[in-house]
Design an enzyme around this catalytic site. Structure first.
Site, PDB file in Angstrom:
ATOM      1  N   HIS A 109      25.852   6.902   4.671  1.00  0.00           N
ATOM      2  CA  HIS A 109      27.084   7.258   5.536  1.00  0.00           C
ATOM      3  C   HIS A 109      28.258   6.524   4.621  1.00  0.00           C
ATOM      4  O   HIS A 109      29.438   6.909   4.910  1.00  0.00           O
ATOM      5  CB  HIS A 109      26.753   6.853   7.036  1.00  0.00           C
ATOM      6  CG  HIS A 109      25.810   7.925   7.453  1.00  0.00           C
ATOM      7  ND1 HIS A 109      24.787   8.133   7.659  1.00  0.00           N
ATOM      8  CD2 HIS A 109      26.475   9.649   7.872  1.00  0.00           C
ATOM      9  CE1 HIS A 109      23.990   9.248   8.095  1.00  0.00           C
ATOM     10  NE2 HIS A 109      25.182   9.985   8.191  1.00  0.00           N
ATOM     11  N   GLU A 156      17.608  19.509  10.035  1.00  0.00           N
ATOM     12  CA  GLU A 156      17.560  18.120   9.061  1.00  0.00           C
ATOM     13  C   GLU A 156      16.273  17.701   8.969  1.00  0.00           C
ATOM     14  O   GLU A 156      15.981  16.469   8.302  1.00  0.00           O
ATOM     15  CB  GLU A 156      18.731  17.476   9.338  1.00  0.00           C
ATOM     16  CG  GLU A 156      18.946  17.028  10.593  1.00  0.00           C
ATOM     17  CD  GLU A 156      20.203  16.216  11.084  1.00  0.00           C
ATOM     18  OE1 GLU A 156      20.874  15.491   9.991  1.00  0.00           O
ATOM     19  OE2 GLU A 156      20.480  15.986  12.078  1.00  0.00           O
ATOM     20  N   ASN A 197      21.422  16.207   3.847  1.00  0.00           N
ATOM     21  CA  ASN A 197      21.293  14.633   3.399  1.00  0.00           C
ATOM     22  C   ASN A 197      20.004  14.283   4.119  1.00  0.00           C
ATOM     23  O   ASN A 197      18.807  13.606   3.434  1.00  0.00           O
ATOM     24  CB  ASN A 197      22.161  13.959   4.267  1.00  0.00           C
ATOM     25  CG  ASN A 197      23.601  14.548   3.744  1.00  0.00           C
ATOM     26  OD1 ASN A 197      23.637  15.020   2.562  1.00  0.00           O
ATOM     27  ND2 ASN A 197      24.590  14.299   4.358  1.00  0.00           N
ATOM     28  N   ASP A 198      19.600  14.578   5.448  1.00  0.00           N
ATOM     29  CA  ASP A 198      18.355  14.008   6.030  1.00  0.00           C
ATOM     30  C   ASP A 198      17.442  14.901   5.739  1.00  0.00           C
ATOM     31  O   ASP A 198      16.207  14.496   5.642  1.00  0.00           O
ATOM     32  CB  ASP A 198      18.621  14.042   7.569  1.00  0.00           C
ATOM     33  CG  ASP A 198      19.403  12.955   7.975  1.00  0.00           C
ATOM     34  OD1 ASP A 198      19.186  11.550   7.473  1.00  0.00           O
ATOM     35  OD2 ASP A 198      20.212  12.832   9.084  1.00  0.00           O
ATOM     36  N   ARG A 224      17.563   7.110   2.537  1.00  0.00           N
ATOM     37  CA  ARG A 224      18.638   7.706   1.843  1.00  0.00           C
ATOM     38  C   ARG A 224      19.601   6.390   1.663  1.00  0.00           C
ATOM     39  O   ARG A 224      20.661   6.588   1.090  1.00  0.00           O
ATOM     40  CB  ARG A 224      19.584   8.775   2.680  1.00  0.00           C
ATOM     41  CG  ARG A 224      19.955   8.352   3.849  1.00  0.00           C
ATOM     42  CD  ARG A 224      20.197   9.732   4.844  1.00  0.00           C
ATOM     43  NE  ARG A 224      21.795   9.775   4.851  1.00  0.00           N
ATOM     44  CZ  ARG A 224      22.290  10.703   5.623  1.00  0.00           C
ATOM     45  NH1 ARG A 224      21.681  11.473   6.407  1.00  0.00           N
ATOM     46  NH2 ARG A 224      23.808  10.892   5.519  1.00  0.00           N
ATOM     47  N   CYS A 259      26.098  21.596   5.747  1.00  0.00           N
ATOM     48  CA  CYS A 259      26.950  20.618   5.964  1.00  0.00           C
ATOM     49  C   CYS A 259      26.580  19.284   5.341  1.00  0.00           C
ATOM     50  O   CYS A 259      27.242  18.341   5.684  1.00  0.00           O
ATOM     51  CB  CYS A 259      27.346  20.372   7.253  1.00  0.00           C
ATOM     52  SG  CYS A 259      25.994  19.932   8.553  1.00  0.00           S
TER      53      CYS A 259
HETATM   54  C1  PEP Z   1      22.986  15.720   7.057  1.00  0.00           C
HETATM   55  O1  PEP Z   1      21.862  14.974   7.314  1.00  0.00           O
HETATM   56  O2  PEP Z   1      23.018  16.346   5.976  1.00  0.00           O
HETATM   57  C2  PEP Z   1      24.241  15.492   7.708  1.00  0.00           C
HETATM   58  C3  PEP Z   1      25.182  16.456   7.616  1.00  0.00           C
HETATM   59  O3  PEP Z   1      24.279  14.647   8.803  1.00  0.00           O
HETATM   60  P1  PEP Z   1      24.500  13.026   8.599  1.00  0.00           P
HETATM   61  O4  PEP Z   1      24.662  12.930   6.768  1.00  0.00           O
HETATM   62  O5  PEP Z   1      25.676  12.596   9.368  1.00  0.00           O
HETATM   63  O6  PEP Z   1      23.100  12.589   8.706  1.00  0.00           O
HETATM   64 MG    MG Z   2      22.065  13.989   9.277  1.00  0.00          MG
END
Ligand code: PEP
Ligand code: MG
Length: 588
Positions: free
Chosen positions: A203, A446, A469-470, A480, A517
């Site tokens: 993040h 996710e 991402n997750d 990550r 997203c």
């Molecule tokens: C994701 O995991 O892809 C996501 C959009 O949420 P975050 O990056 O906040 O974990």
């Molecule tokens: Mg996430």
């Protein structure tokens, strides 16, 4: 600050995680002060928890040092060796040493808080070393102080970092920065940053892209304190940090920066045109938002709404929890500024690298797999009730959607709906205006288990948002935030793509909207593939919208769909990357 000049150029390699070029002045984040620490007496029944808090800070320091040791091994020659010795000395100072035993004893016997116990123990050890009048032991005294600073920082995780003294055009160089740290950056002062630790999907990296700050992680070393105040270049595309650049290097990077700015201005002209493929299919491009204060970018880059508001940032860098009134005010302002475009509010996704001091310690021995996101909200329903009430109230002013993070089973959705009913009931009783009809409730997909159960989850969801991402982290079992395994973190892995495809098809079968997203939504390299898999809605950092829109406008969706089919028949990530890159090249 006037830059200091007159030393040789030094280049540190790393991973570029937020494109662009920053030219500024070195600010060494970790070299700060021995700031005063809190000092208080513990109640008897909190001593055990305080000892665990200290033990956790020691464990974190051990992990940090072993990561730094791994990096030192890659450094060439004497500098790597010297750093290696120093880190080994640090490690020994942590391992059931006089220092750690002494602090633990002070917490237990004197009932002192961990920070104060640590400070007292260090002062005593340093005084002892210094009284011996031996140069070797004096040097060890400095090492002990260093370890003390690290442990204090670890104890204090999630609290405000000392960024107050930044001067304009600061380039922050740090061993590690948390998302909470980056949330404190004043974009008028910070030009970019680089860290030794941290992965590209963390993040912290996401914040860099969101703030439009060039950034590098996994940097191969750190300038010495004598280099504070010198000129530095952060090349967030090429993954380089250059301290004391020569006149030629500086001229070269100034030119590259000017070219980039020109390109961005050109792309900005696309702001008002629709995101339509060559064969006439319109794609919805929305914005991901971390800091409500960044909402200006949403309109500036022509987003169709906010596809993901990461509300956990509202909980960072503060000692108390935001009240219903405060959350309602923040969300209402966003809804008003969006002027009819939808606001998708994700409920609290605290945990792992996203800390919130007011929640206390909640995340257990393995934070990524522990009590986080929707699990925390259901364990402490008052958190969820407050958020839902605020979302519903803001929804009286314009369209809102509720999005739930890290859902893994239908039961969680049913419980949230039940809690929502209670919130509605109470708002009615209080005669407070709220969104009617009630906002759609969406599920973040996710976790691999959620993707595989997507048909069932779709029956109880009004929309899906795929968090790649997750999804990549959990499918491939790759942290990550860890730069040591960053080279294995790859959303083009066939397993990840299959889960994205399966989820998309489940949403289409259930006739509910589905978006992506995760960070790949904002990278034009992936656009053809995601659209080819059936995705028609993408949410990303606002500043990425023009790039993705440009790619969509030159894209033939039929051809992209055919290419996606070929890609989905592959088993090798390298071959998938090649097939995708070839397709992109031919199009561009
Ligand atoms: C994701 O995991 O892809 C996501 C959009 O949420 P975050 O990056 O906040 O974990
Ligand atoms: Mg996430």
């Amino acid at each position: 600050m006037t830059p200091v000049t007159g030393q040789a150029e030094r280049i540190f390699d790393g991973l570029g995680v937020s494109p662009g070029i920053a030219i500024g002045i070195v600010h060494l984040h970790d070299q700060h002060d021995d700031a005063p620490v809190p000092h208080y007496r513990l109640a008897k029944d909190t001593v055990a928890a305080e000892r665990s808090r200290f033990a956790a800070a020691v464990a974190t320091a051990e992990q940090q040092i072993s990561k730094l040791q791994a990096k030192a091994k890659d450094l060439p020659g004497a500098s790597g060796e010297e750093l290696g010795y120093m880190l080994e000395a640090y490690r020994q100072m942590l391992d059931n040493s006089r220092l750690t035993r002494g602090v633990d004893k002070r917490i237990a016997d004197e009932r002192l808080n961990a920070e104060a116990a640590l400070q007292r123990e260090i002062t005593e050890i340093v005084a002892h070393f210094e009284s011996m009048g031996d140069a070797y032991l004096s040097a060890r005294a400095d090492d002990i102080k260093d370890i003390g600073r690290r442990l204090t920082r670890n104890l204090d995780r999630g609290n405000a970092g000392p960024f107050g003294q930044l001067s304009k055009n600061a380039v922050v160089l740090a061993e590690e920065l948390s998302p909470a740290d980056t949330a404190l950056f004043d974009p008028a002062l910070v030009a970019g940053f680089a860290t030794i630790l941290g992965g590209p999907a963390s993040h912290t990296a996401i914040m860099a892209r969101s703030l439009g700050l060039p950034a590098v992680v996994g940097m191969s070393g750190m300038p010495s304190s004598s280099q504070a105040g010198r000129v530095v270049i952060v090349d967030g595309s090429g993954g380089k940090v250059i301290v004391n650049p020569s006149a030629d290097t500086l001229a070269d990077y100034r030119k590259r920066r000017a070219d980039l700015l020109r390109q961005r201005r050109k792309l900005h002209l696309l702001r008002k045109v629709p995101a339509v493929t060559k064969d006439g299919v319109e794609i919805t491009l929305e914005a991901n938002l971390e800091l409500p204060s960044e909402v200006g970018g949403v309109s500036n880059y022509g987003a169709a709404g906010i596809g993901l508001l990461r509300t956990e940032f509202i909980f960072m860098n503060r000692a108390n929890l935001p009240s219903e009134e405060e959350q309602t005010a923040i969300l209402s302002e966003l809804v008003t500024k969006l002027d009819g475009r939808p606001l998708t509010v994700r409920t609290l996704d605290a945990g792992a690298d996203k800390t919130a001091p007011a929640l206390g310690r909640f995340d257990g021995p393995n934070p990524s797999l522990g009590l986080r996101a929707i699990r925390l909200s259901l364990k402490r329903p008052e958190l969820l009730e407050t958020q839902l009430a605020a979302i519903l109230r803001a929804g009286a002013l314009g369209p809102v959607r509720i999005l739930l993070p890290m859902v893994t089973n239908v039961g969680e959705l049913l419980t949230v709906r039940h809690i929502l009913d209670g919130v509605v009931h109470r708002l009615k009783r209080r005669k407070v205006p709220f969104a009617l009809p009630l906002p759609p409730i969406g599920t973040m997909i996710e976790v691999p288990g959620a993707a595989l159960a997507a048909d069932g989850l779709a029956q109880h969801s009004d929309f899906f948002a795929i968090g790649t991402n997750d999804l990549t982290q959990y499918t491939l079992a790759i942290d990550r935030t860890d730069e040591q395994v960053a080279h294995l973190y790859d959303s083009l892995h066939p397993a990840v793509l299959r889960l994205v495809q399966f989820t998309t098809e489940a949403a289409l079968r259930a006739r509910i909207p589905v978006s992506v997203c995760g960070e790949i939504a904002g990278d034009p390299r992936y656009t053809a593939l995601l659209l080819g898999l059936g995705i028609r809605e993408l949410s990303m950092a606002s500043s990425r919208i023009p790039l993705v829109k440009a790619r969509i406008r030159e894209l033939d969706l039929m051809a992209a769909t055919r290419r996606a089919r070929v890609i989905m028949d592959q088993s090798d990530t390298g071959r998938i990357a090649q097939l995708l890159d070839d397709f992109n090249e031919k199009m561009g």
